[in-house]
Scaffold this motif. Structure first.
Motif, PDB file in Angstrom:
ATOM      1  N   MET A 333      15.151 -51.162  35.792  1.00  0.00           N
ATOM      2  CA  MET A 333      15.772 -52.460  35.516  1.00  0.00           C
ATOM      3  C   MET A 333      14.855 -53.339  34.682  1.00  0.00           C
ATOM      4  SD  MET A 333      18.591 -53.972  35.971  1.00  0.00           S
ATOM      5  CE  MET A 333      19.055 -55.543  35.267  1.00  0.00           C
ATOM      6  N   LYS A 334      13.578 -53.302  34.987  1.00  0.00           N
ATOM      7  CA  LYS A 334      12.600 -54.083  34.234  1.00  0.00           C
ATOM      8  C   LYS A 334      12.574 -53.637  32.769  1.00  0.00           C
ATOM      9  CE  LYS A 334       7.763 -55.559  34.651  1.00  0.00           C
ATOM     10  NZ  LYS A 334       6.504 -55.354  35.409  1.00  0.00           N
ATOM     11  N   GLY A 335      12.588 -52.334  32.547  1.00  0.00           N
ATOM     12  CA  GLY A 335      12.623 -51.807  31.184  1.00  0.00           C
ATOM     13  C   GLY A 335      13.881 -52.226  30.444  1.00  0.00           C
ATOM     14  N   ASN A 336      15.032 -52.132  31.124  1.00  0.00           N
ATOM     15  CA  ASN A 336      16.307 -52.532  30.507  1.00  0.00           C
ATOM     16  C   ASN A 336      16.272 -53.998  30.074  1.00  0.00           C
ATOM     17  OD1 ASN A 336      17.159 -49.971  31.125  1.00  0.00           O
ATOM     18  ND2 ASN A 336      18.462 -50.564  32.831  1.00  0.00           N
ATOM     19  N   ARG A 343      11.725 -57.065  23.690  1.00  0.00           N
ATOM     20  CA  ARG A 343      10.305 -56.869  23.983  1.00  0.00           C
ATOM     21  C   ARG A 343      10.057 -55.376  24.255  1.00  0.00           C
ATOM     22  NH1 ARG A 343       8.920 -61.093  28.635  1.00  0.00           N
ATOM     23  NH2 ARG A 343       6.900 -60.006  28.515  1.00  0.00           N
ATOM     24  N   PRO A 344      10.238 -54.542  23.214  1.00  0.00           N
ATOM     25  CA  PRO A 344      10.175 -53.082  23.426  1.00  0.00           C
ATOM     26  C   PRO A 344       8.810 -52.582  23.890  1.00  0.00           C
ATOM     27  CG  PRO A 344      10.303 -53.615  21.077  1.00  0.00           C
ATOM     28  CD  PRO A 344      10.561 -54.881  21.815  1.00  0.00           C
ATOM     29  N   GLU A 345       7.702 -53.279  23.503  1.00  0.00           N
ATOM     30  CA  GLU A 345       6.380 -52.825  23.968  1.00  0.00           C
ATOM     31  C   GLU A 345       6.296 -52.887  25.493  1.00  0.00           C
ATOM     32  OE1 GLU A 345       6.843 -55.394  21.911  1.00  0.00           O
ATOM     33  OE2 GLU A 345       5.666 -55.142  20.066  1.00  0.00           O
ATOM     34  N   SER A 346       6.786 -54.000  26.054  1.00  0.00           N
ATOM     35  CA  SER A 346       6.785 -54.137  27.524  1.00  0.00           C
ATOM     36  C   SER A 346       7.755 -53.160  28.169  1.00  0.00           C
ATOM     37  CB  SER A 346       7.158 -55.572  27.908  1.00  0.00           C
ATOM     38  OG  SER A 346       6.240 -56.499  27.369  1.00  0.00           O
ATOM     39  N   ALA A 347       8.866 -52.879  27.475  1.00  0.00           N
ATOM     40  CA  ALA A 347       9.843 -51.922  28.003  1.00  0.00           C
ATOM     41  C   ALA A 347       9.223 -50.540  28.135  1.00  0.00           C
ATOM     42  CB  ALA A 347      11.069 -51.873  27.092  1.00  0.00           C
ATOM     43  N   VAL A 348       8.414 -50.142  27.143  1.00  0.00           N
ATOM     44  CA  VAL A 348       7.747 -48.827  27.191  1.00  0.00           C
ATOM     45  C   VAL A 348       6.895 -48.710  28.453  1.00  0.00           C
ATOM     46  CG1 VAL A 348       5.941 -47.423  26.118  1.00  0.00           C
ATOM     47  CG2 VAL A 348       7.751 -48.396  24.702  1.00  0.00           C
ATOM     48  N   ILE A 349       6.131 -49.768  28.766  1.00  0.00           N
ATOM     49  CA  ILE A 349       5.261 -49.757  29.951  1.00  0.00           C
ATOM     50  C   ILE A 349       6.097 -49.594  31.227  1.00  0.00           C
ATOM     51  CG2 ILE A 349       3.650 -51.131  31.324  1.00  0.00           C
ATOM     52  CD1 ILE A 349       2.790 -52.457  28.647  1.00  0.00           C
TER      53      ILE A 349
END
Length: 540
Positions: A333-336, A343-349
């Motif tokens: 959910m956090k990634g989505n 914020r794709p960099e944070s999504a990757v993490i």
């Protein structure tokens, strides 16, 4: 046949609440057990009242203090275990592990070994965790959480099954206090049924979702209305994209037991995908009234708030992870949310966090989308190929590879081949059909797109299918056909944003207005913004 109720009491007395609850599900759904006994067992398996954590920690510290006076003889190992339990509940993993490692291995009972296994797993000491979980099953084959954990840690089904006592204990001493393993094997589940359960969990853990579903279905025939099995099946169906079937399973579970919280955040995500906000609202309201401290509740809250307030939704997803750092749905959910917030960099993490715990298709898909948003084509292709290795029997990774190739004009021919391969493997895979139709549309093959999509109309009542057909007809200037499909999409899903936006564009087209031309209001807003910039410059 009656189930020995004292055995459930023994599990509860040893703090093995999860195992007692899962076994309770098998007991109440078994056709060979007295219904009145079943109800009693269900109540027994659901009752647990853990002590207040900080008060327990304080009391344990007082007991362990050498200056304590007027106290009876104390078992030092038990005190260390209580301290470790409190530290663990407070999220202090290192302190808990330090206390537990102070207990000699020969002095550890079943409950202590289970605690050690969980702490080692949280600390990523995989080999040590596997050893402790195995020790638990050697003493008691019905520690269900140990079976699930060993499957997730990659232990083969045959190695787990080999730990079960297949004959009565010849030493005359039961392996777990008053616990007679062979009696349980005869009463609740036969050895073969237990074997099937282990194999099902190992299949799911190794991403063999088809095999896992078949084995769970076989068990469900023997244990009808077993909420644990239904939830496991619903979770797998949600992961592989059988959303409608998963929703039906979740609804059946809630009809049997409306107080269950397990995997209800997965159900919330499915309701969001279906834009069924009335059911989603009710679900979250019910969960908050059941137990507002569970991580599933905060993921469900995150799903509910995503449309209203993305930052608020993100805070809920993060809180679910703070409550349980191994809660995979919280990371997904956090990634989505990070992706939708650009914020794709944070999504990757976030997606990598989910993969470290339990890789499934959703984390691979999230990584591919995040890398594409960052224009990291090689990383996206690597993640998609890793998904192919992890899910060799599924068509979904093939579509992921196609998506990566389709992101560049030079890769469209390769994308077409991967989409077609996905459809050969799973002819009913609507996602691949929609992606291939989009590719046809981009390259001007509108007729091919229409003929492909119309084949799915008979079997699929899906709003996205009608939206894609409407887009193709609009691009072909068949505006009336486009209108009818947008209307069909909105009848299926009145909340469809894609259908609403498409319909707005279509209405402009039908009036002879260029839908991509900027509106006068937008021009005025830009002028005002320029004026604001000038004012700010003058102030500076």
């Amino acid at each position: 046949m009656d189930v020995p109720k004292d055995q459930f009491s023994t599990l509860l007395d040893h703090g093995l609440y999860s195992s007692a609850q899962i076994l309770g599900c098998f007991a109440v759904s078994s056709s060979s057990i007295n219904p009145e006994t079943s109800l009693h067992l269900k109540a027994e398996s659901l009752v647990s009242t853990p002590p207040t954590i900080r008060s327990s920690l304080s009391a344990a510290n007082r007991l362990s203090s050498p200056n304590s006076s007027n106290t009876p003889a104390i078992n030092e190992n038990e005190v260390k275990f209580k301290l470790a339990t409190c530290h663990n509940s407070l999220g202090e993993n290192r302190a808990a592990l330090s206390e537990m490692e102070g207990i000699p291995s020969k002095s550890r009972n079943l409950e202590m070994n289970l605690m050690m296994a969980k702490l080692y797993r949280n600390s990523r000491h995989t080999r040590a965790a596997i050893g402790c979980f195995k020790e638990c099953l050697r003493n008691c084959p019905y520690i269900m959480e140990a079976i699930i954990a060993l499957a997730e840690l990659g232990v083969a089904a045959k190695d787990i099954i080999a730990l079960f006592p297949q004959v009565p204990n010849r030493s005359g001493r039961p392996p777990f206090d008053h616990f007679d393993s062979s009696r349980w094997l005869q009463v609740i589940m036969s050895f073969v049924e237990m074997q099937r359960y282990v194999e099902a969990q190992c299949c799911v853990a190794s991403n063999d979702y088809k095999g896992g579903l078949e084995l769970f279905s076989e068990l469900l025939q023997r244990f009808p209305n077993n909420t644990h099995i239904l939830l496991e099946m619903a979770k797998v169906k949600a992961v592989i994209g059988k959303n409608d079937e998963a929703i039906l399973d979740f609804e059946k579970v809630r009809a049997i037991d409306p107080y269950l919280v397990t995997y209800m955040d997965e159900y919330a995500m499915l309701l969001k995908l279906k834009s069924d906000y009335s059911k989603l609202n009710k679900l979250v309201h019910d969960l908050l009234n059941i137990d507002p401290t569970k991580p599933e509740i905060f993921v469900a809250l995150s799903v509910l708030w995503e449309k209203k307030d993305e930052r608020g939704a993100l805070s809920y997803a993060e809180k679910s992870i703070r409550i349980d750092e191994r809660h995979v749905a919280g990371y997904i959910m956090k990634g989505n949310l990070f992706l939708s917030m650009n914020r794709p960099e944070s999504a990757v993490i976030a997606y990598k966090g989910a993969q470290e715990l339990r890789p499934d298709f959703r984390s691979y898909q999230g990584l591919v989308r995040s890398y594409l948003a960052l224009s990291k084509i090689k990383d996206a292709l690597y993640a998609a190929r890793e998904a192919m290795k992890a899910l060799p029997q599924s068509a979904k990774p093939l579509k992921l590879v196609g998506d990566v190739h389709a992101s560049s004009t030079s890769g469209r021919e390769k994308a077409k081949k991967f989409y077609e391969s996905a459809l050969r493997l799973e002819p009913g895979f609507l996602g691949a059909a929609l992606a291939l139709a989009e590719l046809h549309l981009m390259e001007g093959r509108n007729g091919d797109a229409v003929s492909l999509l119309e084949r799915y109309l008979k079997d699929w009542a899906d709003d996205s299918l009608h939206v894609k057909l409407a887009q193709v007809f609009a691009a072909t200037n068949m505006l009336q056909d486009s209108l009818s499909h947008y209307q069909a999409a909105l009848r299926i899903n009145p909340q469809s944003e894609a259908a609403k936006k498409g319909l707005e564009r279509l209405e402009k087209q039908m009036k002879g207005i260029d839908p991509d031309a900027p509106e006068e209001d937008e021009d005025n807003e830009v002028d005002d913004a320029d004026g604001d910039d000038q004012e700010e410059a003058e102030i500076l």
